[in-house]
Scaffold this motif. Structure first.
Motif, PDB file in Angstrom:
ATOM      1  N   ARG A 129      -8.797  -3.888  -6.008  1.00 41.40           N
ATOM      2  CA  ARG A 129      -8.705  -5.364  -6.276  1.00 41.40           C
ATOM      3  C   ARG A 129      -7.885  -5.571  -7.351  1.00 41.40           C
ATOM      4  O   ARG A 129      -6.685  -6.484  -7.223  1.00 41.40           O
ATOM      5  CB  ARG A 129     -10.200  -5.935  -6.759  1.00 41.40           C
ATOM      6  N   ARG A 130      -7.781  -4.648  -8.352  1.00 33.08           N
ATOM      7  CA  ARG A 130      -6.708  -4.720  -9.421  1.00 33.08           C
ATOM      8  C   ARG A 130      -5.471  -4.603  -8.936  1.00 33.08           C
ATOM      9  O   ARG A 130      -4.096  -5.120  -9.385  1.00 33.08           O
ATOM     10  CB  ARG A 130      -6.920  -3.770 -10.417  1.00 33.08           C
ATOM     11  N   LEU A 148      -4.199   2.242   3.190  1.00 35.89           N
ATOM     12  CA  LEU A 148      -5.738   2.217   2.770  1.00 35.89           C
ATOM     13  C   LEU A 148      -6.207   0.971   2.961  1.00 35.89           C
ATOM     14  O   LEU A 148      -7.361   0.910   3.558  1.00 35.89           O
ATOM     15  CB  LEU A 148      -5.546   2.232   1.094  1.00 35.89           C
ATOM     16  N   LYS A 149      -5.517  -0.422   2.793  1.00 36.09           N
ATOM     17  CA  LYS A 149      -6.044  -1.573   3.321  1.00 36.09           C
ATOM     18  C   LYS A 149      -6.367  -1.661   4.581  1.00 36.09           C
ATOM     19  O   LYS A 149      -7.349  -2.154   5.268  1.00 36.09           O
ATOM     20  CB  LYS A 149      -5.241  -2.720   2.632  1.00 36.09           C
ATOM     21  N   ASP A 150      -5.429  -1.086   5.445  1.00 32.59           N
ATOM     22  CA  ASP A 150      -5.698  -1.068   7.096  1.00 32.59           C
ATOM     23  C   ASP A 150      -7.037  -0.145   7.327  1.00 32.59           C
ATOM     24  O   ASP A 150      -7.779  -0.716   8.155  1.00 32.59           O
ATOM     25  CB  ASP A 150      -4.421  -0.458   7.778  1.00 32.59           C
ATOM     26  N   GLY A 252     -18.427  -3.648  -2.750  1.00 31.72           N
ATOM     27  CA  GLY A 252     -17.310  -4.116  -3.191  1.00 31.72           C
ATOM     28  C   GLY A 252     -16.118  -4.113  -2.477  1.00 31.72           C
ATOM     29  O   GLY A 252     -15.169  -4.821  -2.098  1.00 31.72           O
ATOM     30  N   LEU A 253     -16.006  -2.992  -1.856  1.00 33.87           N
ATOM     31  CA  LEU A 253     -14.927  -2.662  -0.839  1.00 33.87           C
ATOM     32  C   LEU A 253     -14.951  -3.648   0.398  1.00 33.87           C
ATOM     33  O   LEU A 253     -14.002  -4.477   0.770  1.00 33.87           O
ATOM     34  CB  LEU A 253     -14.928  -1.162  -0.359  1.00 33.87           C
ATOM     35  N   MET A 254     -16.113  -3.846   0.942  1.00 28.37           N
ATOM     36  CA  MET A 254     -16.502  -4.519   2.119  1.00 28.37           C
ATOM     37  C   MET A 254     -16.175  -6.031   1.863  1.00 28.37           C
ATOM     38  O   MET A 254     -15.489  -6.828   2.516  1.00 28.37           O
ATOM     39  CB  MET A 254     -17.853  -4.500   2.602  1.00 28.37           C
ATOM     40  N   GLN A 259     -12.565 -10.790   2.072  1.00 28.91           N
ATOM     41  CA  GLN A 259     -11.981 -11.969   1.207  1.00 28.91           C
ATOM     42  C   GLN A 259     -10.490 -11.873   1.742  1.00 28.91           C
ATOM     43  O   GLN A 259      -9.824 -13.039   1.949  1.00 28.91           O
ATOM     44  CB  GLN A 259     -12.197 -11.684  -0.085  1.00 28.91           C
ATOM     45  N   ASP A 260      -9.966 -10.819   1.823  1.00 30.10           N
ATOM     46  CA  ASP A 260      -8.426 -10.599   2.093  1.00 30.10           C
ATOM     47  C   ASP A 260      -8.101 -11.048   3.428  1.00 30.10           C
ATOM     48  O   ASP A 260      -7.295 -11.665   3.877  1.00 30.10           O
ATOM     49  CB  ASP A 260      -7.808  -9.170   1.961  1.00 30.10           C
ATOM     50  N   ALA A 261      -9.205 -10.710   4.515  1.00 30.24           N
ATOM     51  CA  ALA A 261      -8.865 -11.144   5.877  1.00 30.24           C
ATOM     52  C   ALA A 261      -9.500 -12.428   6.147  1.00 30.24           C
ATOM     53  O   ALA A 261      -9.301 -13.043   7.218  1.00 30.24           O
ATOM     54  CB  ALA A 261      -9.731 -10.060   6.666  1.00 30.24           C
TER      55      ALA A 261
END
Length: 692
Positions: A129-130, A148-150, A252-254, A259-261
């Motif tokens: 997130r940072r 990583l994000k993908d 948190g990752l989920m 949130q990003d998607a």
């Protein structure tokens, strides 16, 4: 010219196989029933063991064993923290690549960036997130972070929707927009269904647009909800199976990915709807995984969903809950877990349970499974066949002779044959008559009949004569004493005289006291009873048989009742009452030959008082012995011999039956329990062949 190749048929059961013989299954159930098991328990045991015979199917125990082996394999497949481990590795790689790019730069900006990297949280989700707004100096680090994000986006979505991972591998931004549209349409459809406004047409339109994201191809909304709810519950169990630190990190990752998607709100709505529809799926229940290979979130969720299905299937196959039926087992779950052959085995088990009821061998009364009279006759025949299989071939008492005459007992005399006689042919007297006649005939031998045949009476299948002459080849021509043989004439034939069998009144008295169970003789007594009843009703239908069970009281038993009968857990062996009932049966048939057979493992310990109540006393009271022996004396005056079959060597019992034998003239046997049927049936046949 066309060419064909042939192989084993693999699309289900063999369509040319003969139908399964339900009688074999009934015999298997009967084995347990005759050993003292209740019919419902016997059927359940058969379904657990599997069907008998070379073409039999596996039982529930074999299927259950396979399910448990499959669960062990899944647990040993890997670890549940694979996504976290892979995310940490990619994050460390990206940070390392960025540091390598910053190290040669002497500027203050490079030092500030290094400080920012040094102060990243240890929690992977918070670090990501940072870094989401971090401006990467290294192109390689930027590419690693995007990878990583993908990965997280694909794994998180695949954990919720199996099949989306493949769709998300495309770099086209429209793919994510399509996922958003799918989730919005799905939530709208669920809300319409909650209001009662959903139709199958709505579902069909949804699948036309988004069916590629659901590889299981559900046929309606309920099937889709079931698949999604099972996967969401598996994801929830994955979180519950991790340590508290890992739970927080993965959650948190989920959340970051959603949130990003732009899917956080739609995913929350969907999970709430799935939980409310399927609260029974064990949400939040931890599951143990023992493997070494780290699993991605999608693969881990798939494994946990399969483990949950196997747990449900294991409970259904165990059938250890009240009211359990084979219909409770999900055939599709069996197919997914164990394959087509297991489905065929399950179908065979279901068919045999239904066929036993449909063909009239089993019936349910007030929810309780019972044997029908048709089934009891079959069990009696089976018991009788086993008794005869134990008898020595040709010994006295073997009633299974195929060449015996059916007209009656032989008297030892013979007479000339008359038209219509059914008695066996007396071969010795017939040939002797022909020799004497030919010796007195000084003239030439008579010419053979046309076609070289001579008329003689035709023997019936039992050895007697059918009543009409038949053509048989003549003996070779020659005079008496010559090797040429003897020529027979119709006048030479004689048949053996027989005496017509008299009907018999048969009384079988069976001890039902609890001691029969303790000594392990209860099952043998039931088998013997059914075997004797089958013999009398099938081979001697003119006989009148009565089965009398006795413990503290005595009562007449029907074969159907006897097959499913339990022992009486009461005190008392009331032979006095049993003999009274047997005496009334003999008195109703005064012209019948009386036969009384008693199976017991103990001396009389009870009798009927004048008021009709039973009185128990041990050791036996003098009144019990006096009254019982009085009934024995009445049997003697009726001409009924009493044969005792002792199933114990108790001193008091031996003394009592010896006194009965002295007063009555009957016989005493002490067979092993497994040979009781052989003794009783043989003795009945021996007595039955006697003449009055």
């Amino acid at each position: 010219m066309s060419r064909y190749r042939y192989g084993a048929y693999e699309d289900g059961p063999d369509p040319l196989a003969p139908p399964y013989d339900v009688r074999d299954a009934l015999d298997a159930v009967g084995d347990s029933v005759l050993e003292g098991t209740r019919p419902e328990e016997a059927l359940r045991d058969l379904l657990r063991r599997g069907l008998p015979g070379a073409d039999g199917r596996r039982g529930l125990d074999d299927l259950l064993r396979q399910v448990r082996e499959r669960r062990r394999e899944l647990r040993d497949r890997g670890r549940l923290d694979g996504t976290l481990e892979q995310a940490r590795a990619l994050l460390d790689t990206a940070i390392g690549q960025e540091r390598a790019e910053l190290f040669p730069d002497p500027s203050d900006e490079a030092r500030l960036r290094e400080t920012e990297l040094d102060t990243l949280p240890a929690d992977t989700s918070q670090a990501i997130r940072r870094l989401s707004d971090y401006r990467w100096r290294s192109d390689a680090a930027r590419a690693t972070f995007e990878r990583l994000k993908d990965l997280l986006r694909q794994d998180v979505l695949d954990a919720q929707f199996q099949g989306i991972k493949q769709a998300m591998q495309s770099q086209d931004p429209r793919a994510m927009e399509r996922v958003k549209d799918m989730m919005a349409a799905l939530n709208e459809m669920l809300e319409k269904d909650a209001r009662g406004e959903h139709t199958q047409e709505d579902f069909d339109r949804f699948m036309e647009r988004y069916g590629d994201m659901f590889p299981d191809r559900p046929g309606n909304l309920e099937e889709l909800v079931d698949a999604l709810a099972r996967r969401a519950a598996a994801m929830d169990r994955l979180l519950a199976s991790l340590s508290p630190e890992q739970q927080a990190e993965l959650a948190g990752l989920m959340d970051q990915v959603m949130q990003d998607a732009g899917l956080a709100m739609e995913m929350s709505r969907l999970n709430d709807a799935l939980r409310s529809r399927r609260p029974d799926l064990g949400w939040g229940t931890p599951e143990r995984m023992n493997g070494e290979q780290p699993l991605g979130m999608g693969d881990a969720t798939t494994a946990l969903a399969e483990l949950a299905d196997l747990a449900e299937l294991e409970a259904a196959l165990a059938q250890d809950y009240p009211g359990a039926r084979l219909d409770d087992i999900d055939e599709e779950a069996v197919r997914r877990a164990l394959g087509r052959r297991a489905v065929d085995d399950l179908d065979a088990l279901r068919r045999i349970e239904a066929e036993l009821e449909r063909q009239g061998y089993l019936q349910r009364k007030r929810g309780k499974l019972e044997l029908t009279p048709k089934a009891v006759r079959r069990l009696g025949d089976t018991a009788l066949r086993r008794v005869f299989a134990q008898l020595t071939a040709g010994r006295q008492g073997d009633h299974d002779q195929r060449d015996a005459g059916q007209a009656g007992e032989l008297t030892g005399s013979s007479r000339e044959w008359r038209f219509g006689d059914e008695q066996p042919l007396d071969v010795v007297r017939t040939v002797s008559n022909a020799i004497r006649r030919n010796a007195m005939d000084a003239g030439p031998l008579p010419a053979p009949a046309a076609g070289g045949l001579t008329a003689v009476p035709a023997a019936d299948p039992s050895g007697g004569a059918s009543g009409t002459p038949a053509a048989v080849p003549p003996a070779r021509a020659g005079r008496p004493g010559r090797p040429g043989g003897v020529r027979l004439s119709v006048d030479d034939f004689e048949v053996q005289e027989t005496e017509r069998r008299s009907a018999a009144a048969v009384c079988l008295l069976v001890d039902l006291s609890y001691s029969m169970v303790l000594r392990g003789t209860w099952a043998a007594a039931k088998q013997t009873t059914l075997a004797l009843h089958a013999l009398v009703t099938s081979k001697f239908p003119q006989d009148a048989i009565q089965i009398i069970g006795f413990s503290n009281y005595a009562r007449t038993l029907h074969p159907t009742e006897m097959a499913g009968l339990d022992w009486d857990m009461v005190q008392g062996t009331n032979l006095h009452h049993a003999l009274m009932i047997a005496g009334r049966h003999l008195d109703r048939h005064p012209d019948f030959e009386p036969i009384v057979l008693v199976v017991t493992d103990g001396e009389p310990t009870a009798h009927l008082r004048p008021d009709g109540r039973s009185l128990f006393d041990y050791p036996p009271s003098p009144d019990t012995l006096v009254l019982t022996l009085a009934e024995v004396d009445k049997m003697t005056r009726r001409g009924a011999g009493m044969n005792f079959f002792m199933l114990a060597d108790d001193r008091r019992l031996v003394s009592f039956v010896e006194e009965v034998a002295r007063r009555n003239g009957g016989r005493v046997f002490a067979p092993d329990a497994e040979r009781l049927g052989q003794y009783v049936v043989s003795d009945y046949l021996r007595v039955r062949r006697g003449r009055r």
